[in-house]
Write a protein that holds these residues in place. Structure first.
Motif, PDB file in Angstrom:
ATOM      1  N   MET A 180       0.844  -1.119   0.121  1.00  0.00           N
ATOM      2  CA  MET A 180      -0.199  -0.040  -0.063  1.00  0.00           C
ATOM      3  C   MET A 180       0.858   0.947   0.013  1.00  0.00           C
ATOM      4  SD  MET A 180      -3.139   1.115   0.061  1.00  0.00           S
ATOM      5  CE  MET A 180      -4.010   2.366   0.428  1.00  0.00           C
ATOM      6  N   SER A 181       0.543   2.277  -1.132  1.00  0.00           N
ATOM      7  CA  SER A 181       1.402   3.330  -0.952  1.00  0.00           C
ATOM      8  C   SER A 181       1.028   4.498  -0.257  1.00  0.00           C
ATOM      9  CB  SER A 181       1.721   3.722  -2.413  1.00  0.00           C
ATOM     10  OG  SER A 181       0.230   3.964  -3.097  1.00  0.00           O
ATOM     11  N   THR A 182       1.454   5.554   0.086  1.00  0.00           N
ATOM     12  CA  THR A 182       1.035   6.857   0.602  1.00  0.00           C
ATOM     13  C   THR A 182       1.752   7.925  -0.126  1.00  0.00           C
ATOM     14  OG1 THR A 182       2.812   6.637   2.405  1.00  0.00           O
ATOM     15  CG2 THR A 182       0.809   5.780   2.909  1.00  0.00           C
ATOM     16  N   LEU A 183       1.034   8.942  -0.393  1.00  0.00           N
ATOM     17  CA  LEU A 183       1.389  10.114  -1.006  1.00  0.00           C
ATOM     18  C   LEU A 183       1.131  11.362   0.007  1.00  0.00           C
ATOM     19  CD1 LEU A 183       2.732  11.686  -3.357  1.00  0.00           C
ATOM     20  CD2 LEU A 183       0.305  11.707  -4.177  1.00  0.00           C
ATOM     21  N   ARG A 184       2.058  12.371   0.268  1.00  0.00           N
ATOM     22  CA  ARG A 184       1.947  13.285   1.289  1.00  0.00           C
ATOM     23  C   ARG A 184       2.706  14.551   0.692  1.00  0.00           C
ATOM     24  NH1 ARG A 184       4.622  13.868   5.465  1.00  0.00           N
ATOM     25  NH2 ARG A 184       5.961  12.249   5.140  1.00  0.00           N
ATOM     26  N   ILE A 232       7.657  23.211  -1.740  1.00  0.00           N
ATOM     27  CA  ILE A 232       6.288  22.314  -1.200  1.00  0.00           C
ATOM     28  C   ILE A 232       7.318  20.853  -1.929  1.00  0.00           C
ATOM     29  CG2 ILE A 232       4.419  21.172  -1.814  1.00  0.00           C
ATOM     30  CD1 ILE A 232       3.595  23.998  -2.277  1.00  0.00           C
ATOM     31  N   GLU A 233       7.259  19.835  -0.994  1.00  0.00           N
ATOM     32  CA  GLU A 233       7.694  18.660  -1.358  1.00  0.00           C
ATOM     33  C   GLU A 233       6.926  17.640  -1.372  1.00  0.00           C
ATOM     34  OE1 GLU A 233      11.995  16.995   0.188  1.00  0.00           O
ATOM     35  OE2 GLU A 233      10.552  16.785   1.753  1.00  0.00           O
ATOM     36  N   LEU A 234       6.988  16.727  -2.254  1.00  0.00           N
ATOM     37  CA  LEU A 234       6.193  15.521  -2.547  1.00  0.00           C
ATOM     38  C   LEU A 234       6.904  14.489  -1.871  1.00  0.00           C
ATOM     39  CD1 LEU A 234       4.554  14.323  -6.086  1.00  0.00           C
ATOM     40  CD2 LEU A 234       5.967  12.752  -4.522  1.00  0.00           C
ATOM     41  N   ILE A 235       6.344  13.393  -0.963  1.00  0.00           N
ATOM     42  CA  ILE A 235       6.790  12.472  -0.382  1.00  0.00           C
ATOM     43  C   ILE A 235       6.103  11.240  -0.782  1.00  0.00           C
ATOM     44  CG2 ILE A 235       7.390  11.460   1.847  1.00  0.00           C
ATOM     45  CD1 ILE A 235       7.288  14.477   2.899  1.00  0.00           C
ATOM     46  N   TYR A 236       6.633  10.236  -1.622  1.00  0.00           N
ATOM     47  CA  TYR A 236       5.900   9.073  -1.845  1.00  0.00           C
ATOM     48  C   TYR A 236       6.530   7.922  -1.264  1.00  0.00           C
ATOM     49  CZ  TYR A 236       4.249   5.284  -4.849  1.00  0.00           C
ATOM     50  OH  TYR A 236       3.498   4.214  -5.459  1.00  0.00           O
ATOM     51  N   GLN A 237       5.741   7.045  -0.526  1.00  0.00           N
ATOM     52  CA  GLN A 237       6.248   5.852   0.073  1.00  0.00           C
ATOM     53  C   GLN A 237       5.308   4.760  -0.435  1.00  0.00           C
ATOM     54  OE1 GLN A 237       7.238   6.620   4.074  1.00  0.00           O
ATOM     55  NE2 GLN A 237       6.666   4.417   4.814  1.00  0.00           N
ATOM     56  N   ILE A 238       6.358   3.471  -0.594  1.00  0.00           N
ATOM     57  CA  ILE A 238       5.723   2.326  -0.641  1.00  0.00           C
ATOM     58  C   ILE A 238       6.739   1.143  -0.198  1.00  0.00           C
ATOM     59  CG2 ILE A 238       6.447   2.128  -3.021  1.00  0.00           C
ATOM     60  CD1 ILE A 238       3.941   0.853  -3.713  1.00  0.00           C
ATOM     61  N   ALA A 239       6.171   0.191   0.382  1.00  0.00           N
ATOM     62  CA  ALA A 239       7.064  -1.067   0.849  1.00  0.00           C
ATOM     63  C   ALA A 239       8.044  -0.592   1.635  1.00  0.00           C
ATOM     64  CB  ALA A 239       7.319  -1.936  -0.294  1.00  0.00           C
ATOM     65  N   GLY A 240       7.835   0.386   2.449  1.00  0.00           N
ATOM     66  CA  GLY A 240       9.130   0.809   3.266  1.00  0.00           C
ATOM     67  C   GLY A 240       9.921   1.783   2.911  1.00  0.00           C
ATOM     68  N   GLN A 241      10.042   1.752   1.512  1.00  0.00           N
ATOM     69  CA  GLN A 241      10.844   2.788   0.869  1.00  0.00           C
ATOM     70  C   GLN A 241      10.077   4.161   0.422  1.00  0.00           C
ATOM     71  OE1 GLN A 241      14.123   1.685   0.263  1.00  0.00           O
ATOM     72  NE2 GLN A 241      13.407  -0.274   1.095  1.00  0.00           N
ATOM     73  N   ARG A 242      10.895   5.206   0.760  1.00  0.00           N
ATOM     74  CA  ARG A 242      10.412   6.403   0.519  1.00  0.00           C
ATOM     75  C   ARG A 242      11.189   7.560  -0.845  1.00  0.00           C
ATOM     76  NH1 ARG A 242       9.445   9.754   5.878  1.00  0.00           N
ATOM     77  NH2 ARG A 242      11.677   9.661   5.866  1.00  0.00           N
ATOM     78  N   ILE A 292       0.024  10.284 -10.100  1.00  0.00           N
ATOM     79  CA  ILE A 292       0.579   9.278  -9.203  1.00  0.00           C
ATOM     80  C   ILE A 292      -0.279   8.060  -9.174  1.00  0.00           C
ATOM     81  CG2 ILE A 292       1.403   8.549  -6.993  1.00  0.00           C
ATOM     82  CD1 ILE A 292       3.204  10.507  -8.604  1.00  0.00           C
ATOM     83  N   ALA A 293      -1.719   8.208  -8.923  1.00  0.00           N
ATOM     84  CA  ALA A 293      -2.670   7.042  -8.713  1.00  0.00           C
ATOM     85  C   ALA A 293      -2.482   6.353 -10.187  1.00  0.00           C
ATOM     86  CB  ALA A 293      -3.862   7.580  -8.369  1.00  0.00           C
ATOM     87  N   ASN A 294      -2.599   7.237 -11.268  1.00  0.00           N
ATOM     88  CA  ASN A 294      -2.943   6.525 -12.533  1.00  0.00           C
ATOM     89  C   ASN A 294      -1.625   5.854 -13.065  1.00  0.00           C
ATOM     90  OD1 ASN A 294      -5.463   7.314 -12.819  1.00  0.00           O
ATOM     91  ND2 ASN A 294      -5.130   9.172 -13.854  1.00  0.00           N
ATOM     92  N   ILE A 295      -0.321   6.336 -12.635  1.00  0.00           N
ATOM     93  CA  ILE A 295       0.847   5.554 -13.201  1.00  0.00           C
ATOM     94  C   ILE A 295       0.825   4.341 -12.250  1.00  0.00           C
ATOM     95  CG2 ILE A 295       3.125   5.617 -12.490  1.00  0.00           C
ATOM     96  CD1 ILE A 295       3.423   8.738 -12.898  1.00  0.00           C
ATOM     97  N   GLU A 296       0.482   4.386 -11.049  1.00  0.00           N
ATOM     98  CA  GLU A 296       0.428   3.017 -10.203  1.00  0.00           C
ATOM     99  C   GLU A 296      -0.499   2.010 -10.913  1.00  0.00           C
ATOM    100  OE1 GLU A 296       0.844   4.357  -5.426  1.00  0.00           O
ATOM    101  OE2 GLU A 296      -0.852   4.499  -6.406  1.00  0.00           O
ATOM    102  N   LYS A 297      -1.836   2.585 -11.370  1.00  0.00           N
ATOM    103  CA  LYS A 297      -2.756   1.866 -11.989  1.00  0.00           C
ATOM    104  C   LYS A 297      -2.335   1.277 -13.330  1.00  0.00           C
ATOM    105  CE  LYS A 297      -6.768   0.010 -12.362  1.00  0.00           C
ATOM    106  NZ  LYS A 297      -6.926  -1.235 -11.219  1.00  0.00           N
ATOM    107  N   LEU A 298      -1.605   1.983 -14.032  1.00  0.00           N
ATOM    108  CA  LEU A 298      -1.136   1.445 -15.303  1.00  0.00           C
ATOM    109  C   LEU A 298       0.032   0.380 -14.937  1.00  0.00           C
ATOM    110  CD1 LEU A 298      -1.493   1.763 -18.381  1.00  0.00           C
ATOM    111  CD2 LEU A 298       0.870   3.238 -18.269  1.00  0.00           C
ATOM    112  N   PHE A 299       0.867   0.328 -14.064  1.00  0.00           N
ATOM    113  CA  PHE A 299       1.693  -0.579 -13.624  1.00  0.00           C
ATOM    114  C   PHE A 299       0.979  -1.833 -13.258  1.00  0.00           C
ATOM    115  CE2 PHE A 299       5.060   2.603 -12.805  1.00  0.00           C
ATOM    116  CZ  PHE A 299       6.117   1.943 -13.549  1.00  0.00           C
ATOM    117  N   GLU A 300      -0.053  -1.574 -12.582  1.00  0.00           N
ATOM    118  CA  GLU A 300      -1.259  -2.739 -12.263  1.00  0.00           C
ATOM    119  C   GLU A 300      -1.636  -3.413 -13.222  1.00  0.00           C
ATOM    120  OE1 GLU A 300      -3.574  -1.180  -9.240  1.00  0.00           O
ATOM    121  OE2 GLU A 300      -1.840  -0.552  -7.908  1.00  0.00           O
ATOM    122  N   LEU A 301      -2.187  -2.550 -14.171  1.00  0.00           N
ATOM    123  CA  LEU A 301      -2.914  -3.281 -15.477  1.00  0.00           C
ATOM    124  C   LEU A 301      -2.236  -4.026 -16.333  1.00  0.00           C
ATOM    125  CD1 LEU A 301      -4.948  -0.020 -16.380  1.00  0.00           C
ATOM    126  CD2 LEU A 301      -6.023  -2.296 -15.705  1.00  0.00           C
TER     127      LEU A 301
END
Length: 451
Positions: free
Chosen positions: A1-5, A21-31, A108-117
């Motif tokens: 599960m990813s998080t975006l802040r 402003i900083e974008l912070i993207y995290q998934i599987a313990g990696q940020r 970001i959400a759509n990039i994740e979705k394309l990977f999943e598709l």
């Protein structure tokens, strides 16, 4: 599960007292962290214009802004040491920054979705790199194709085994128009940016640069809406504002043979011209059954059951039952000794020869074709035979069937039309229909003589 802040980096205050402003993207313990940009420049704010709770820019009126800026002693000392007055952002600037933040979330959400598709595993670096590529427009090896175009390619590839080539070519055409628009205007085509305003700009581009008439433009815009709806069904996040754009469709001429023209072609002696003879039979069979060319091509002996044709329509994948009549049965009987029910040839040749056969049969009434390019009216006059194609046969079947007294529901059951709104144009142009129906219901009337 990813998080975006999103966070304001107050430790990176610049000479004007603003922080990036900083974008912070995290998934599987990696940020992964990157600074947010707009038009290639870092987006910066005073700390009073940032809401930690909502992670958005907020507008603060100037008197209050000045008071708040110096309420933070530590920050005030930094400002004063640099001789900064610390002017806050305008309300319009806050709205613009929040649009970038919202668009980034969607992207970001759509990039994740394309990977999943595509059933690909992805890391924080994969997602952020893809996001950066969309911003810069290039990859390390080759030119980057935007997420929307990637998804269009996937749609076309996934549907190739199940869809007719003609229907998928429409999507390829829409993709080309979108790419031309992006290259010409510099306006990035992304799921999050396609809203009502985008449709208006794209429509104007198609009129001026695409050199398309309004009828073709309506088809392009309608196809784009269909594609966006499909993307939503696949959990791609799109800008729902696009639905507010209303597509204006102009009423098109229905080119079909009259009963006299159909009879003239059917009875024309082509004994000395076997090519025209065969093409005439194919076309008249379509006029007598309402079959599309794709179904004429797939027609086999097994589809003919006594006094009817029973087949699965290639375009809609629905089963259709078409009763044979005197004309269609007669044409089938003519070729009963051949392997196939009809002497089919390629569609391009079929369309070419049909024109010539109709010209030979004297189908040459002058037809005015009106098209609009934007607000400009364009009129062209053609002899009717030049406008006839194989698909004219299906239109002829509908118009003549209605004129002969068949109900719209009966004709639609034979042709496979499921949408009355698209079928209605045939009812509207059939001027003889009301007289035929009245005569059938109440009987013929003798012409009254003037007293």
């Amino acid at each position: 599960m990813s998080t975006l802040r999103f966070a304001l980096r107050s430790d990176k205050v610049d000479k004007s007292g603003k922080c990036p402003i900083e974008l912070i993207y995290q998934i599987a313990g990696q940020r992964k962290k990157i600074f947010l940009e707009k038009d290639g420049k870092l987006i910066k704010l005073n700390y009073i214009n940032w809401s930690i709770e909502t992670q958005t820019a907020v507008y603060v009126a100037y008197p209050k802004a000045k008071k708040l800026l110096y309420a933070n002693i530590e920050f005030a000392n930094i400002l004063q040491s640099r001789g900064i007055q610390g002017i806050a952002i305008l309300e319009s600037e806050a709205d613009g920054i929040n649009s970038v933040i919202a668009g980034t979330r969607l992207q970001i959400a759509n990039i994740e979705k394309l990977f999943e598709l595509n059933k690909q595993k992805y890391s924080d670096e994969d997602v952020i790199n893809k996001f950066k590529e969309a911003k810069t427009g290039v990859t390390k090896k080759t030119e980057h194709r935007e997420l929307l175009f990637d998804f269009m390619d996937k749609y076309i590839t996934d549907h190739e085994p199940r869809r007719a080539k003609g229907s998928l070519s429409v999507y390829k055409s829409v993709k080309t128009h979108l790419q031309n628009y992006q290259n010409s205007t510099g306006d990035k085509v992304r799921f999050e940016s396609i809203n009502k305003a985008f449709f208006e700009r794209f429509q104007s581009f198609l009129i001026s640069d695409g050199k398309l008439n309004n009828t073709t433009i309506a088809k392009v815009l309608s196809t784009l809406k269909t594609f966006l709806s499909y993307a939503e069904e696949n959990d791609i996040l799109v800008n729902g504002n696009y639905r507010k754009f209303q597509i204006k469709r102009e009423k098109l001429e229905v080119i079909a043979l009259t009963n006299d023209e159909f009879t003239a072609l059917l009875e024309k002696d082509f004994t000395e011209n076997k090519k025209f003879d065969r093409v005439r039979d194919i076309f008249c069979f379509s006029c007598a059954t309402g079959l599309r060319v794709s179904d004429l091509i797939q027609l086999k002996r097994e589809h003919i059951k006594k006094d009817e044709i029973k087949l699965t329509v290639k375009k809609t994948k629905t089963e259709l039952i078409i009763p044979l009549n005197k004309i269609s049965a007669g044409i089938l009987d003519k070729y009963k000794d051949q392997a196939k029910p009809l002497p089919m040839i390629s569609s391009p040749k079929l369309n070419e020869y049909i024109k010539e056969a109709c010209e030979a049969a004297g189908i040459d009434d002058q037809i005015e074709i009106v098209r609009f390019r934007g607000a400009n009216r364009e009129t062209t006059i053609y002899p009717k035979y030049k406008l006839i194609r194989i698909h004219t046969g299906r239109k002829t079947f509908v118009t003549l069937s209605l004129e002969k007294g068949m109900s719209a529901e009966q004709v639609m059951a034979i042709t496979g039309h499921s949408d009355y709104s698209s079928f209605k144009r045939y009812v509207d142009i059939t001027k003889k229909l009301s007289k035929v129906v009245m005569a059938k219901a109440w009987g013929e009337v003798n012409h009254l003589k003037a007293v």
